[in-house]
Write a protein that holds these residues in place. Structure first.
Motif, mmCIF file in Angstrom:
data_model
loop_
_atom_site.group_PDB
_atom_site.id
_atom_site.type_symbol
_atom_site.label_atom_id
_atom_site.label_comp_id
_atom_site.label_asym_id
_atom_site.label_seq_id
_atom_site.Cartn_x
_atom_site.Cartn_y
_atom_site.Cartn_z
ATOM 1 N N SER A 30 -18.469 47.699 7.255
ATOM 2 C CA SER A 30 -18.384 48.944 6.511
ATOM 3 C C SER A 30 -19.021 50.072 7.314
ATOM 4 O O SER A 30 -19.819 49.860 8.224
ATOM 5 N N SER A 31 -18.660 51.298 6.969
ATOM 6 C CA SER A 31 -19.232 52.461 7.654
ATOM 7 C C SER A 31 -20.735 52.530 7.428
ATOM 8 O O SER A 31 -21.473 53.003 8.291
ATOM 9 N N ARG A 32 -21.193 52.063 6.270
ATOM 10 C CA ARG A 32 -22.630 52.095 5.994
ATOM 11 C C ARG A 32 -23.389 51.195 6.968
ATOM 12 O O ARG A 32 -24.462 51.554 7.454
ATOM 13 N N VAL A 33 -22.810 50.029 7.282
ATOM 14 C CA VAL A 33 -23.462 49.131 8.229
ATOM 15 C C VAL A 33 -23.374 49.704 9.644
ATOM 16 O O VAL A 33 -24.332 49.646 10.416
ATOM 17 N N ARG A 34 -22.218 50.281 9.995
ATOM 18 C CA ARG A 34 -22.062 50.845 11.338
ATOM 19 C C ARG A 34 -23.041 51.990 11.574
ATOM 20 O O ARG A 34 -23.548 52.168 12.685
ATOM 21 N N ASN A 35 -23.315 52.759 10.544
ATOM 22 C CA ASN A 35 -24.218 53.901 10.676
ATOM 23 C C ASN A 35 -25.616 53.608 10.160
ATOM 24 O O ASN A 35 -26.400 54.529 9.928
ATOM 25 N N ALA A 36 -25.921 52.315 9.967
ATOM 26 C CA ALA A 36 -27.191 51.952 9.346
ATOM 27 C C ALA A 36 -28.386 52.424 10.171
ATOM 28 O O ALA A 36 -29.364 52.938 9.614
ATOM 29 N N ILE A 37 -28.320 52.245 11.487
ATOM 30 C CA ILE A 37 -29.448 52.651 12.333
ATOM 31 C C ILE A 37 -29.761 54.127 12.130
ATOM 32 O O ILE A 37 -30.920 54.530 11.961
ATOM 33 N N ARG A 38 -28.726 54.957 12.124
ATOM 34 C CA ARG A 38 -28.926 56.396 11.963
ATOM 35 C C ARG A 38 -29.593 56.705 10.621
ATOM 36 O O ARG A 38 -30.533 57.503 10.556
ATOM 37 N N GLU A 39 -29.111 56.080 9.546
ATOM 38 C CA GLU A 39 -29.687 56.337 8.228
ATOM 39 C C GLU A 39 -31.113 55.822 8.128
ATOM 40 O O GLU A 39 -31.994 56.482 7.562
ATOM 41 N N VAL A 40 -31.347 54.624 8.666
ATOM 42 C CA VAL A 40 -32.682 54.033 8.586
ATOM 43 C C VAL A 40 -33.685 54.857 9.380
ATOM 44 O O VAL A 40 -34.826 55.062 8.938
ATOM 45 N N VAL A 41 -33.294 55.356 10.546
ATOM 46 C CA VAL A 41 -34.201 56.171 11.353
ATOM 47 C C VAL A 41 -34.595 57.435 10.606
ATOM 48 O O VAL A 41 -35.759 57.866 10.651
ATOM 49 N N LYS A 42 -33.653 58.046 9.896
ATOM 50 C CA LYS A 42 -33.982 59.233 9.109
ATOM 51 C C LYS A 42 -35.025 58.915 8.045
ATOM 52 O O LYS A 42 -35.974 59.681 7.835
ATOM 53 N N VAL A 43 -34.858 57.778 7.367
ATOM 54 C CA VAL A 43 -35.811 57.404 6.322
ATOM 55 C C VAL A 43 -37.170 57.085 6.930
ATOM 56 O O VAL A 43 -38.213 57.454 6.375
ATOM 57 N N ILE A 44 -37.173 56.394 8.057
ATOM 58 C CA ILE A 44 -38.439 56.060 8.724
ATOM 59 C C ILE A 44 -39.195 57.325 9.097
ATOM 60 O O ILE A 44 -40.417 57.430 8.900
ATOM 61 N N GLN A 45 -38.484 58.305 9.620
ATOM 62 C CA GLN A 45 -39.118 59.568 9.990
ATOM 63 C C GLN A 45 -39.667 60.282 8.752
ATOM 64 O O GLN A 45 -40.763 60.852 8.772
ATOM 65 N N MET A 46 -38.923 60.209 7.651
ATOM 66 C CA MET A 46 -39.331 60.878 6.420
ATOM 67 C C MET A 46 -40.537 60.208 5.779
ATOM 68 O O MET A 46 -41.422 60.872 5.234
ATOM 69 N N GLU A 47 -40.606 58.872 5.855
ATOM 70 C CA GLU A 47 -41.644 58.119 5.150
ATOM 71 C C GLU A 47 -42.769 57.652 6.057
ATOM 72 O O GLU A 47 -43.569 56.799 5.660
ATOM 73 N N GLU A 48 -42.845 58.184 7.258
ATOM 74 C CA GLU A 48 -43.877 57.738 8.196
ATOM 75 C C GLU A 48 -45.278 57.960 7.643
ATOM 76 O O GLU A 48 -46.207 57.207 7.942
ATOM 77 N N TYR A 49 -45.457 58.984 6.830
ATOM 78 C CA TYR A 49 -46.776 59.257 6.272
ATOM 79 C C TYR A 49 -47.216 58.181 5.291
ATOM 80 O O TYR A 49 -48.415 58.007 5.029
ATOM 81 N N GLN A 50 -46.240 57.432 4.729
ATOM 82 C CA GLN A 50 -46.566 56.370 3.779
ATOM 83 C C GLN A 50 -46.689 55.003 4.434
ATOM 84 O O GLN A 50 -47.554 54.201 4.068
ATOM 85 N N TYR A 51 -45.789 54.723 5.397
ATOM 86 C CA TYR A 51 -45.776 53.382 5.967
ATOM 87 C C TYR A 51 -45.282 53.413 7.401
ATOM 88 O O TYR A 51 -44.327 54.139 7.736
ATOM 89 N N SER A 52 -45.923 52.630 8.249
ATOM 90 C CA SER A 52 -45.507 52.489 9.638
ATOM 91 C C SER A 52 -45.995 51.146 10.147
ATOM 92 O O SER A 52 -47.105 50.706 9.800
ATOM 93 N N ASP A 53 -45.183 50.467 10.917
ATOM 94 C CA ASP A 53 -45.582 49.226 11.573
ATOM 95 C C ASP A 53 -44.820 49.140 12.899
ATOM 96 O O ASP A 53 -44.004 50.023 13.210
ATOM 97 N N PRO A 54 -45.067 48.130 13.732
ATOM 98 C CA PRO A 54 -44.371 48.061 15.026
ATOM 99 C C PRO A 54 -42.853 48.065 14.915
ATOM 100 O O PRO A 54 -42.167 48.565 15.817
#
Length: 479
Positions: free
Chosen positions: A294-318
């Motif tokens: 699905s397009s969601r899986v193909r673009n998953a990295i892009r979406e996940v990176v956006k969320v990681i950048q947005m939520e970095e103040y709450q959670y971060s790990d290696p």
């Protein structure tokens, strides 16, 4: 790496029986002292009817002390209660397992109850005996038997609250017995019930037996709590089912569950990031056209990176830092450093441990993909170093990568110079303009809707001042 272990964080959102496998994993990894893990196992076991297991843990923790007499009383009480509940449940089973009754039952539960009451004097209270006995069997570790009784109860019961509770119990039984296909069906069914019924009853009976009591919240908050619990329980299925990683992306990236993760459990971003990494190479390969992505899986990295950048103040790990360094900072040395740390995190994680090699392979693919995207001539030795591989290992790995993925259409290896040449045809200028302007119409429409319109006045005219602008949707939502 104990500071990155999530077992202590996840366990409060699990039934105590689902927590036992996580604690057993902590014994294997040695991240925490064995005495502390055994004490945690004992505290959980005390709240169940697994008396012998609790006694064995007590003897392990206190080898020089006698077993408290209360366990003998608890064992006798459990035996007598088991016999009583079994008799009550068997009386109901004898009726519904009758071939004539089985043929007479229909899809309409109310009609079935009326038929059972008129012909066999069975009431809803008697049918509840199946639920009680299933719950009791679950409490002493007979998960297969509990699943059967809870299933029969749900077929007949019209009590919505107990049906939801039986849903949770049946899901836990399927997880603990390793029936992943059945567990996935149960998970999807429960998710539909949660999404369509925002009611406090969605919190499971298992929640009441967890480490801390949960107050009855408002319906919307109850729905959020239920989704939070479902996110944690689903990890057992998504990291054991063959298609689980793809299904995790399909579920967790939907707006409702992504909002749940951001609001209630940002640590679930580790598993969202892991699923995106594990699925990336498969979504880029063209060797299996029978398995559509699905397009969601193909673009998953892009979406996940956006969320990681947005939520970095709450959670971060290696794990999340690896994606941040690679796709946000474009720091390949930083990505190499975080990948070494993430490798240890994956090895120790209960859900990710068996994906260690696959994770490394996909993470190296991500680095190679990003590195090749900004270089035309690449030294194989340099790329191998960034992948944490020796020169020989890196050369073999890169050759296999180019052969297996669509990178082979653009990359050629010069073994004499030990370099890779990337040959990408320039994108037509018209295509570039189309890509840049693709979303302009939608953005313009959204901005127009956000601008307050009062009669014929301009936005800054009287009547369209600060008070009216405060009620308008924020313009940042369309950026």
């Amino acid at each position: 790496m104990a500071e990155h272990d999530l077992c202590i964080t996840i366990i409060p959102y699990l039934d105590r029986h689902l927590a036992f496998p996580l604690l057993a994993r902590l014994v294997e990894t040695g991240l925490f002292p064995i005495e502390e893990v055994s004490a945690a196992q004992y505290e959980l076991a005390k709240g169940t009817n697994m008396v012998d297991y609790a006694v064995s843990l007590f003897q392990q923790i206190h080898p020089d002390e006698e077993v408290p007499a209360e366990y003998d009383d608890k064992r006798q009480s459990a035996v007598s209660r088991h016999e009583k509940l079994q008799q009550e449940a068997q009386a109901v089973l004898d009726v519904i397992e009758n071939p004539d009754v089985a043929q007479a039952l229909r899809q309409d539960k109310l009609q079935n109850l009326a038929y059972l009451k008129d012909n066999y004097n069975l009431t809803l209270e008697q049918i509840t005996a199946l639920y009680n006995f299933g719950q009791f069997q679950y409490s002493y570790g007979n998960y297969s038997g509990a699943a059967d009784y809870l299933y029969h109860f749900r077929v007949l019961s019209t009590d919505n609250d107990l049906n939801i509770s039986a849903h949770w119990g049946k899901l836990a039984c399927d997880i603990l017995t390793g029936k992943w296909e059945i567990a996935l069906e149960e998970l999807n069914s429960l998710r539909e019930a949660i999404d369509s019924r925002p009611h406090s009853a969605l919190l499971s009976a298992a929640a009441a037996s967890a480490n801390a009591p949960i107050p009855v919240p408002e319906p919307a908050l109850a729905q959020l709590h239920s989704r939070t619990w479902l996110v944690h329980w689903s990890l057992f299925i998504y990291f054991n089912h063959p298609q689980g990683r793809t299904l995790l992306l399909e579920t967790f990236l939907t707006p409702s569950y992504l909002n749940t993760i951001q609001t209630s459990c940002p640590w679930a971003l580790r598993y969202l990031a892991a699923a995106a990494i594990l699925s990336r190479k498969a979504s880029s390969a063209t060797s299996n056209p029978q398995a559509p992505i699905s397009s969601r899986v193909r673009n998953a990295i892009r979406e996940v990176v956006k969320v990681i950048q947005m939520e970095e103040y709450q959670y971060s790990d290696p794990m999340t830092s690896f994606l941040k360094e690679l796709y946000i900072e474009f720091d390949f040395e930083g990505a190499q450093r975080e990948l070494k740390r993430a490798e240890k995190v994956v090895s120790d994680d209960f859900f990710l441990g068996e994906y260690h090699d696959e994770f490394l392979d996909n993470a190296r693919y991500l680095i190679s993909e990003a590195y090749c995207r900004i270089h035309q001539t690449i030294d194989i030795g340099d790329l191998s170093e960034r992948l944490n591989l020796s020169k020989d290992e890196g050369e073999k790995w890169i050759v296999n990568l180019i052969r297996e993925t669509r990178m082979g259409a653009d990359a050629k290896i010069d073994l004499e110079k030990n370099v890779i040449h990337i040959n990408r045809p320039p994108q037509p200028i018209y295509q570039t303009v189309i890509e840049k302007t693709r979303g302009l119409a939608l953005r313009s429409q959204a901005l127009g809707a956000a601008v307050p319109r009062t009669g014929g006045n301009a936005p800054n005219a009287p009547g369209a001042g600060a008070s009216s602008q405060q009620n308008a949707p924020p313009a940042v939502a369309v950026n």
